[in-house]
Motif scaffolding. Structure first.
Motif, PDB file in Angstrom:
ATOM      1  N   LEU A   7      37.704-108.241  54.580  1.00 46.29           N
ATOM      2  CA  LEU A   7      37.212-109.505  54.005  1.00 46.29           C
ATOM      3  C   LEU A   7      37.981-110.724  54.523  1.00 46.29           C
ATOM      4  N   PRO A   8      39.316-110.716  54.491  1.00 44.99           N
ATOM      5  CA  PRO A   8      40.028-111.872  55.058  1.00 44.99           C
ATOM      6  C   PRO A   8      39.767-112.020  56.561  1.00 44.99           C
ATOM      7  N   ASN A   9      39.629-110.889  57.269  1.00 45.60           N
ATOM      8  CA  ASN A   9      39.337-110.926  58.701  1.00 45.60           C
ATOM      9  C   ASN A   9      37.994-111.617  58.935  1.00 45.60           C
ATOM     10  N   ARG A  10      36.986-111.258  58.142  1.00 44.59           N
ATOM     11  CA  ARG A  10      35.669-111.885  58.275  1.00 44.59           C
ATOM     12  C   ARG A  10      35.742-113.387  57.994  1.00 44.59           C
ATOM     13  N   ALA A  11      36.464-113.752  56.965  1.00 45.79           N
ATOM     14  CA  ALA A  11      36.561-115.168  56.579  1.00 45.79           C
ATOM     15  C   ALA A  11      37.255-115.981  57.673  1.00 45.79           C
ATOM     16  N   LEU A  12      38.386-115.505  58.156  1.00 41.32           N
ATOM     17  CA  LEU A  12      39.104-116.215  59.213  1.00 41.32           C
ATOM     18  C   LEU A  12      38.311-116.215  60.522  1.00 41.32           C
ATOM     19  N   SER A  13      37.615-115.120  60.782  1.00 43.24           N
ATOM     20  CA  SER A  13      36.832-115.003  62.010  1.00 43.24           C
ATOM     21  C   SER A  13      35.641-115.940  62.008  1.00 43.24           C
ATOM     22  N   TRP A  14      35.100-116.229  60.835  1.00 47.51           N
ATOM     23  CA  TRP A  14      33.953-117.137  60.748  1.00 47.51           C
ATOM     24  C   TRP A  14      34.299-118.485  61.381  1.00 47.51           C
ATOM     25  N   VAL A  15      35.509-118.948  61.138  1.00 45.66           N
ATOM     26  CA  VAL A  15      35.939-120.232  61.718  1.00 45.66           C
ATOM     27  C   VAL A  15      35.944-120.125  63.243  1.00 45.66           C
ATOM     28  N   GLY A  16      36.550-119.083  63.772  1.00 41.00           N
ATOM     29  CA  GLY A  16      36.601-118.906  65.225  1.00 41.00           C
ATOM     30  C   GLY A  16      35.239-118.710  65.845  1.00 41.00           C
ATOM     31  N   LYS A  17      34.328-118.081  65.111  1.00 39.33           N
ATOM     32  CA  LYS A  17      32.977-117.819  65.622  1.00 39.33           C
ATOM     33  C   LYS A  17      32.257-119.110  66.007  1.00 39.33           C
ATOM     34  N   GLN A  18      32.601-120.188  65.352  1.00 40.36           N
ATOM     35  CA  GLN A  18      31.953-121.473  65.639  1.00 40.36           C
ATOM     36  C   GLN A  18      32.269-121.966  67.053  1.00 40.36           C
ATOM     37  N   PHE A  19      33.291-121.386  67.676  1.00 40.02           N
ATOM     38  CA  PHE A  19      33.705-121.799  69.014  1.00 40.02           C
ATOM     39  C   PHE A  19      33.279-120.811  70.103  1.00 40.02           C
ATOM     40  N   GLU A  38      24.571-110.435  66.912  1.00 43.00           N
ATOM     41  CA  GLU A  38      23.965-110.275  65.584  1.00 43.00           C
ATOM     42  C   GLU A  38      24.402-108.955  64.944  1.00 43.00           C
ATOM     43  N   ASP A  39      24.434-107.895  65.736  1.00 39.20           N
ATOM     44  CA  ASP A  39      24.814-106.575  65.207  1.00 39.20           C
ATOM     45  C   ASP A  39      26.303-106.472  64.911  1.00 39.20           C
ATOM     46  N   GLU A  40      27.114-106.969  65.820  1.00 37.51           N
ATOM     47  CA  GLU A  40      28.557-106.737  65.749  1.00 37.51           C
ATOM     48  C   GLU A  40      29.330-107.851  65.052  1.00 37.51           C
ATOM     49  N   ASP A  41      28.917-109.082  65.257  1.00 38.18           N
ATOM     50  CA  ASP A  41      29.632-110.261  64.775  1.00 38.18           C
ATOM     51  C   ASP A  41      30.984-110.362  65.496  1.00 38.18           C
ATOM     52  N   TYR A  42      31.771-111.311  65.124  1.00 33.68           N
ATOM     53  CA  TYR A  42      33.071-111.550  65.766  1.00 33.68           C
ATOM     54  C   TYR A  42      34.177-111.278  64.760  1.00 33.68           C
ATOM     55  N   ARG A  43      35.201-110.568  65.209  1.00 37.54           N
ATOM     56  CA  ARG A  43      36.397-110.371  64.401  1.00 37.54           C
ATOM     57  C   ARG A  43      37.596-110.811  65.218  1.00 37.54           C
ATOM     58  N   MET A  44      38.379-111.663  64.616  1.00 38.49           N
ATOM     59  CA  MET A  44      39.584-112.164  65.260  1.00 38.49           C
ATOM     60  C   MET A  44      40.668-111.092  65.303  1.00 38.49           C
ATOM     61  N   PHE A  45      40.716-110.269  64.257  1.00 40.45           N
ATOM     62  CA  PHE A  45      41.733-109.228  64.154  1.00 40.45           C
ATOM     63  C   PHE A  45      41.076-107.852  64.262  1.00 40.45           C
ATOM     64  N   PRO A  46      41.800-106.861  64.782  1.00 40.53           N
ATOM     65  CA  PRO A  46      41.238-105.514  64.895  1.00 40.53           C
ATOM     66  C   PRO A  46      40.823-104.968  63.522  1.00 40.53           C
ATOM     67  N   TYR A  47      39.807-104.116  63.532  1.00 34.34           N
ATOM     68  CA  TYR A  47      39.307-103.475  62.320  1.00 34.34           C
ATOM     69  C   TYR A  47      38.745-102.114  62.703  1.00 34.34           C
ATOM     70  N   GLU A  48      38.463-101.287  61.706  1.00 42.32           N
ATOM     71  CA  GLU A  48      37.814-100.003  61.966  1.00 42.32           C
ATOM     72  C   GLU A  48      36.325-100.171  61.765  1.00 42.32           C
ATOM     73  N   ASP A  49      35.535 -99.743  62.762  1.00 40.36           N
ATOM     74  CA  ASP A  49      34.085 -99.826  62.622  1.00 40.36           C
ATOM     75  C   ASP A  49      33.593 -98.715  61.690  1.00 40.36           C
ATOM     76  N   ALA A  50      32.286 -98.607  61.515  1.00 40.20           N
ATOM     77  CA  ALA A  50      31.701 -97.628  60.584  1.00 40.20           C
ATOM     78  C   ALA A  50      32.034 -96.191  60.969  1.00 40.20           C
ATOM     79  N   LYS A  51      32.353 -95.971  62.248  1.00 42.31           N
ATOM     80  CA  LYS A  51      32.685 -94.619  62.708  1.00 42.31           C
ATOM     81  C   LYS A  51      34.191 -94.383  62.757  1.00 42.31           C
TER      82      LYS A  51
END
Length: 190
Positions: A7-19, A38-51
């Motif tokens: 959740l914090p990764n998504r929130a912080l990444s939203w700002v970067g996504k604008q660029f 559209e499928d993946e979106d942008y994450r500034m920090f590493p995360y684990e995907d659904a797999k």
């Protein structure tokens, strides 16, 4: 727990996504990039995907592969994927996935797919569904797009619904494959 940390990764990444800008000039590759974004979106920090795979940027598996400094600065640099880094990584990944999908299905099949079907196949390849579903790939090679669409949605990951975005993407790809109407190597270009 991993979803809570995202959740914090998504929130912080939203700002970067604008660029982030689509790095392609080619119309088809621009569309591929938009679908992947559209499928993946942008994450500034590493995360684990659904797999459970470590992912960063715009669906890039693994860490950022750049040569980075040692020590604390290297650790910080490796932990953050900037918008410009995400753009270049996504372009590298997409070019690789297009080439791989064409090679895997065979140029005679891939080149005769409609644009809509190519977009779906590339997106499937990006998510691992093309090689992960040999039956779907075989049906695409045979030109039986209706059966391929059904088979794509008849897999364990989709049925378990581990990830809404993956389900939504698979449904969109199945619809595109089904609608393409490709009937094998005899399809005529319009």
């Amino acid at each position: 727990m991993a979803n809570l940390l995202d959740l914090p990764n998504r929130a912080l990444s939203w700002v970067g996504k604008q660029f982030i800008d689509n790095p392609y000039k080619d119309r088809f590759k621009k569309k591929v990039w938009e679908d992947i974004m559209e499928d993946e979106d942008y994450r500034m920090f590493p995360y684990e995907d659904a797999k459970g795979h470590r992912t960063t940027g715009i669906g890039h598996l693994g860490d950022d592969p750049r040569n980075i400094e040692e020590g604390l600065l290297g650790y910080i640099d490796k932990a953050i994927t900037t918008p410009s880094e995400a753009e270049s990584l996504s372009a590298m990944d997409i070019d690789d996935k297009i080439s791989d999908a064409r090679s895997f299905l065979g140029p005679d099949v891939f080149d005769n797919l409609s644009e809509q079907a190519k977009l779906a196949v590339i997106s499937m390849n990006f998510r691992g569904d093309l090689r992960g579903s040999p039956k779907t790939a075989a049906l695409i090679r045979q030109g039986d797009m209706e059966a391929a669409a059904i088979e794509l949605l008849d897999n364990d990951d989709y049925k378990r619904g581990k990830c809404y975005a993956s389900r939504k993407s698979a449904e969109r790809q199945a619809k595109a494959i089904h609608a393409s109407g490709y009937k094998g190597r005899t399809r005529k270009s319009s």
